[in-house]
Design an enzyme around this catalytic site. Structure first.
Site, PDB file in Angstrom:
ATOM      1  N   LYS A 146     -26.695   4.830 -31.112  1.00  0.00           N
ATOM      2  CA  LYS A 146     -26.843   5.034 -32.559  1.00  0.00           C
ATOM      3  C   LYS A 146     -27.994   5.998 -32.874  1.00  0.00           C
ATOM      4  CE  LYS A 146     -23.295   2.540 -33.247  1.00  0.00           C
ATOM      5  NZ  LYS A 146     -23.035   1.124 -33.382  1.00  0.00           N
TER       6      LYS A 146
HETATM    7  C1  PLP Z   1     -22.057  -0.149 -33.298  1.00  0.00           C
HETATM    8  C2  PLP Z   1     -21.342  -0.707 -34.467  1.00  0.00           C
HETATM    9  C3  PLP Z   1     -21.450  -2.042 -34.849  1.00  0.00           C
HETATM   10  C4  PLP Z   1     -22.141  -3.071 -34.010  1.00  0.00           C
HETATM   11  O1  PLP Z   1     -23.433  -2.756 -33.716  1.00  0.00           O
HETATM   12  P1  PLP Z   1     -24.225  -3.591 -32.597  1.00  0.00           P
HETATM   13  O2  PLP Z   1     -25.637  -3.304 -32.901  1.00  0.00           O
HETATM   14  O3  PLP Z   1     -23.785  -3.029 -31.286  1.00  0.00           O
HETATM   15  O4  PLP Z   1     -23.862  -5.013 -32.763  1.00  0.00           O
HETATM   16  C5  PLP Z   1     -20.857  -2.447 -36.026  1.00  0.00           C
HETATM   17  N1  PLP Z   1     -20.151  -1.597 -36.778  1.00  0.00           N
HETATM   18  C6  PLP Z   1     -19.980  -0.309 -36.433  1.00  0.00           C
HETATM   19  C7  PLP Z   1     -19.209   0.589 -37.332  1.00  0.00           C
HETATM   20  C8  PLP Z   1     -20.555   0.175 -35.249  1.00  0.00           C
HETATM   21  O5  PLP Z   1     -20.371   1.449 -34.897  1.00  0.00           O
END
Ligand code: PLP
Length: 386
Positions: A186
């Protein structure tokens, strides 16, 4: 041909993060403590909010789950979200006991199509869970109008969109709750981590208790030098707290957030120019009056137009030592949801088509122009020989 593999979504970790992790280790306090507190403060400041409106947790999945619980959603309630999102979005709805309802996406923005959302509202609908896909803000005016007309809670999935803004307002502050991810790939990473913004400070207090077994607040201070404090279990909570080791990374990632965004903007613009003559569908330009968080650069590979399938392009890139991603196969393509809810991909035609054509090219701020030239050159060759 590259001689090293280009990992998709490689994090850009620098000396400041490394030094802070070492400092946390040396301090001997690696669990939830002062660095988590600092990270919450810094994140709130970035979003122009007081710290009392945010809570750090160990993932965005946990953030979504706790937001849904704080919103008092459960069995008998329906929550509408996008058919084109990561499974965690819908799994969180299932975990709170509510019924997920999918709406299709707009083919240009790849975000929830407000007209399709309107069609799927029933007397049991209690919440909307828009996902700011790839970092592009959703049409929040229309979604909020629907929410107001039908008395719905709005929970924003901001996993892609930490830098995003809609009509001057930071994403995550438009709905009742905003949930962020600091997963490895991210825009801001802690390795694993998440953050919740809530409109209501009491929701944050409850979320903080729920994230730590349901213990009375400030339970994490029970081992501090201020003397032992008895804690009380106030409800049956979860183990969703963030560690100082994670926050140590996040603090410095957040401090560099604008530099990273600028770097990705340059990469984004170079892709847009270089790929304009290829038979691929490029992402729509960001809407004016919004700030796109530039998390994913996705192209559509239409076999009829490109002469190659999406999966062939994925394989060919891999053969060239280039890692790419798929965000996402539409949710109704997965067997679990088909079996449990009877979902069929054809009921969400845009999400189905996009999910089968979409390909995410590397957009990490760590990418050098020369890495990007390798990717662009490979795509030009594949298209020329197709
Ligand atoms: C990565 C992601 C999540 C989950 O995030 P985590 O921190 O890995 O639990 C939820 N929604 C979207 C759209 C994502 O890309």
């Amino acid at each position: 041909m590259r001689n090293t593999f280009l990992t998709f979504g490689a994090p850009d970790l620098q000396a400041t993060e490394i030094a802070e992790v070492v400092a946390a280790l040396e301090a001997g306090w690696i669990g939830t403590g002062p660095r988590v507190h600092q990270f919450e403060h810094d994140f709130a400041t970035y979003k122009h909010l007081p710290s009392s409106r945010v809570a750090a947790v160990n993932s965005c999945t946990a953030a979504l789950h706790l937001s849904l619980i704080a919103a008092e959603l459960g069995p008998g309630d329906e929550v509408i979200t996008s058919a084109l999102t990561f499974c965690a979005t819908v799994n969180a709805i299932i975990h709170c006991g509510a019924q997920p309802v999918l709406a299709d996406v707009d083919p240009v923005t790849l975000n929830l199509d407000p007209d399709d959302v309107a069609r799927r509202i029933t007397p049991r609908t209690r919440a909307l869970l828009p996902v700011h896909f790839a970092g592009r803000p959703c049409d929040m005016d229309r979604l909020r109008d629907l929410a107001q007309a039908h008395n719905l809670i709005v929970i924003e999935d901001c996993a892609h969109a930490v830098e995003g803004e809609y009509h001057g307002q930071p994403l995550g502050t438009l709905g009742d709750f905003g949930c962020f991810s600091f997963y490895v790939t991210k825009n801001v990473t802690c390795g694993e981590g998440g953050m919740i913004i809530a409109r209501n400070e009491e929701h944050i207090q409850r979320i903080k208790r729920l994230a730590l077994h349901g213990l009375s607040q400030d339970a994490w201070q029970r081992f501090s030098d201020r003397g032992y404090k008895h804690y009380q279990v106030t409800e049956c909570g979860y183990k969703y707290n963030m560690m100082d080791l994670q926050a140590a990374i996040g603090i410095h990632q957040l401090a560099r957030i604008e530099d990273s965004w600028l770097r990705r903007q340059r990469l984004w613009d170079r892709y847009q120019k270089a790929l304009s003559s290829l038979p691929l569908t490029r992402p729509a330009e960001p809407d004016p009056e919004t700030r796109h968080a530039l998390h994913l650069y996705t192209v559509l590979v239409d076999a009829e137009r490109t002469g190659l399938t999406r999966d062939t392009v994925l394989e060919k890139l891999h053969d060239r030592n280039i890692g790419a991603g798929v965000h996402y196969l539409s949710l109704p393509e997965h067997p679990y949801y088909q079996e449990r809810y009877g979902w069929e991909p054809d009921d969400w035609p845009q999400a189905k088509r996009i999910g089968r054509q979409t390909l995410s090219l590397p957009l990490s701020p760590k990418l050098h122009d020369s890495d990007q030239d390798d990717i662009i050159g490979a795509l030009q060759e594949f298209c020329a020989s197709a």
